[in-house]
Design a protein around this motif. Structure first.
Motif, short mmCIF file in Angstrom:
data_model
loop_
_atom_site.label_atom_id
_atom_site.label_comp_id
_atom_site.label_asym_id
_atom_site.label_seq_id
_atom_site.Cartn_x
_atom_site.Cartn_y
_atom_site.Cartn_z
N ASN A 2 35.37 38.35 28.37
CA ASN A 2 35.27 38.57 29.81
C ASN A 2 34.97 40.04 30.14
O ASN A 2 34.15 40.35 31.00
CB ASN A 2 36.56 38.13 30.51
CG ASN A 2 36.61 36.64 30.77
OD1 ASN A 2 35.58 35.98 30.87
ND2 ASN A 2 37.81 36.10 30.87
N TYR A 62 28.67 32.86 32.81
CA TYR A 62 27.64 33.84 32.52
C TYR A 62 26.29 33.45 33.12
O TYR A 62 25.35 34.23 33.07
CB TYR A 62 27.53 34.16 31.02
CG TYR A 62 27.02 33.06 30.12
CD1 TYR A 62 25.70 33.04 29.68
CD2 TYR A 62 27.87 32.07 29.65
CE1 TYR A 62 25.24 32.06 28.83
CE2 TYR A 62 27.43 31.09 28.78
CZ TYR A 62 26.10 31.08 28.38
OH TYR A 62 25.64 30.10 27.52
N ASP A 72 34.83 33.54 31.98
CA ASP A 72 34.15 33.52 33.26
C ASP A 72 32.73 33.02 33.04
O ASP A 72 32.21 33.02 31.92
CB ASP A 72 34.10 34.92 33.87
CG ASP A 72 35.49 35.49 34.12
OD1 ASP A 72 36.45 34.69 34.28
OD2 ASP A 72 35.63 36.73 34.14
N ASP A 110 31.55 41.67 31.90
CA ASP A 110 31.56 42.62 33.00
C ASP A 110 30.74 43.86 32.65
O ASP A 110 29.99 44.39 33.49
CB ASP A 110 32.99 43.04 33.35
CG ASP A 110 33.79 41.94 34.01
OD1 ASP A 110 33.17 40.98 34.53
OD2 ASP A 110 35.03 42.02 34.01
N THR A 111 30.86 44.31 31.41
CA THR A 111 30.15 45.51 30.97
C THR A 111 28.65 45.30 30.98
O THR A 111 27.89 46.13 31.50
CB THR A 111 30.61 45.94 29.58
OG1 THR A 111 32.01 46.24 29.61
CG2 THR A 111 29.85 47.16 29.10
N ARG A 122 26.96 43.21 32.62
CA ARG A 122 26.50 43.02 33.99
C ARG A 122 26.36 44.37 34.71
O ARG A 122 25.41 44.58 35.46
CB ARG A 122 27.50 42.14 34.77
CG ARG A 122 27.45 40.67 34.41
CD ARG A 122 26.36 39.92 35.12
NE ARG A 122 26.51 39.98 36.57
CZ ARG A 122 25.52 39.75 37.42
NH1 ARG A 122 24.31 39.46 36.98
NH2 ARG A 122 25.72 39.82 38.72
N SER A 123 27.30 45.27 34.46
CA SER A 123 27.31 46.54 35.18
C SER A 123 26.36 47.58 34.58
O SER A 123 25.88 48.46 35.30
CB SER A 123 28.73 47.11 35.22
OG SER A 123 29.21 47.39 33.92
#
Length: 257
Positions: A232, A112, A110, A236-237, A239-240
């Motif tokens: 991916n 970045y 994805d 996600d990690t 980002r969160s």
């Protein structure tokens, strides 16, 4: 007598701890990750020979999340995809734009980050917009084998400009400052960083290029689906959990995602 009973137990506990650490070390992946080292603020090589930049910090954060020991290496842009395919390294994290053509050669994660392309010219020039018709007969510098080069050829080359290709962005910028080209096409974030750090003394931003929005992804060999999904999930990690935002704020005063 009591000490003699405790000693074997302590030795056994130590042995177990050593065995667990050894197992953890064996479980960690070892990855060689390539970047360009000539695209500040995303990736650059300092006077000490060390790689640094947004791409490097993101790489280190992702490697920590996927439990991998990562070795970062610098590779000229033109050699990145061939080197990946030849097994010289396992991953590319070098602000590589996701395109349909490249998807035939590498597997992308994805995005970045994302950015449009922009155009800069000498601040003493008469250029006041990005209209390709204004650049007929003029020289536009751009890094070769990039989305920027494709865009410049399609929109400015066809309008009569001479599109001059360079091995790196930095060489294109130098020629613009020295008056050997009339303008340079590159991604907006990179250009804004360059202008903020001294480029504004010579040059001005003319604006975003229509229909040029791009997304940068991490590149892996075709078929490395399991590793791609690890990255991916790690993206996600970070980002969160706020890691991405902290790294982003180190280099930019605006959101690049």
């Amino acid at each position: 007598m009591q000490l003699s009973r405790l000693l074997p137990a302590a030795i056994a506990a130590t042995a177990i701890a050593v065995a667990v650490c050894a197992a953890d070390a064996q479980d960690r992946m070892k990855l060689k990750i390539a970047t360009e080292g000539a695209y500040p603020p995303f990736n650059t090589i300092g006077p000490d020979g060390k790689l640094s930049g947004f791409d490097i910090d993101i790489t280190n954060a992702l490697c920590a999340r996927i439990n991998a020991d990562c070795e970062l290496v610098a590779q000229d842009w033109d050699g990145l995809i061939p080197g990946l395919q030849a097994g010289k390294f396992d991953v590319i994290i070098a602000s590589m734009t996701i395109t349909e053509e490249r998807k035939k050669q590498v597997a992308f994660t994805d995005k970045y980050y994302s950015t449009p392309l922009s155009l800069v010219a000498s601040k003493d020039s008469d250029f006041d917009s990005t209209d390709p018709a204004l650049f007929a007969g003029k020289v536009i510098g751009v890094q070769g084998a990039t989305v920027q080069a494709d865009y410049a050829d399609e929109h400015y080359g066809k309008a009569g400009a001479v599109v001059k290709l360079y091995p790196s962005w930095e060489e294109a910028a130098i020629d613009l400052m020295d008056g050997r080209t009339d303008a340079v096409v590159s991604d907006k974030i990179q250009l804004m960083n360059w202008l903020a750090k001294g480029g504004k003394d010579c040059c001005k931003m003319l604006g975003d290029l229509e229909g040029s929005a791009t997304e940068a992804g991490i590149s892996l060999r075709l078929g490395d689906d399991a590793l791609r999904e690890k990255f991916n999930a790690a993206l996600d990690t970070i980002r969160s959990d706020g890691t991405y935002a902290r790294i982003e704020a180190k280099y930019f005063s605006f959101d690049i995602y």
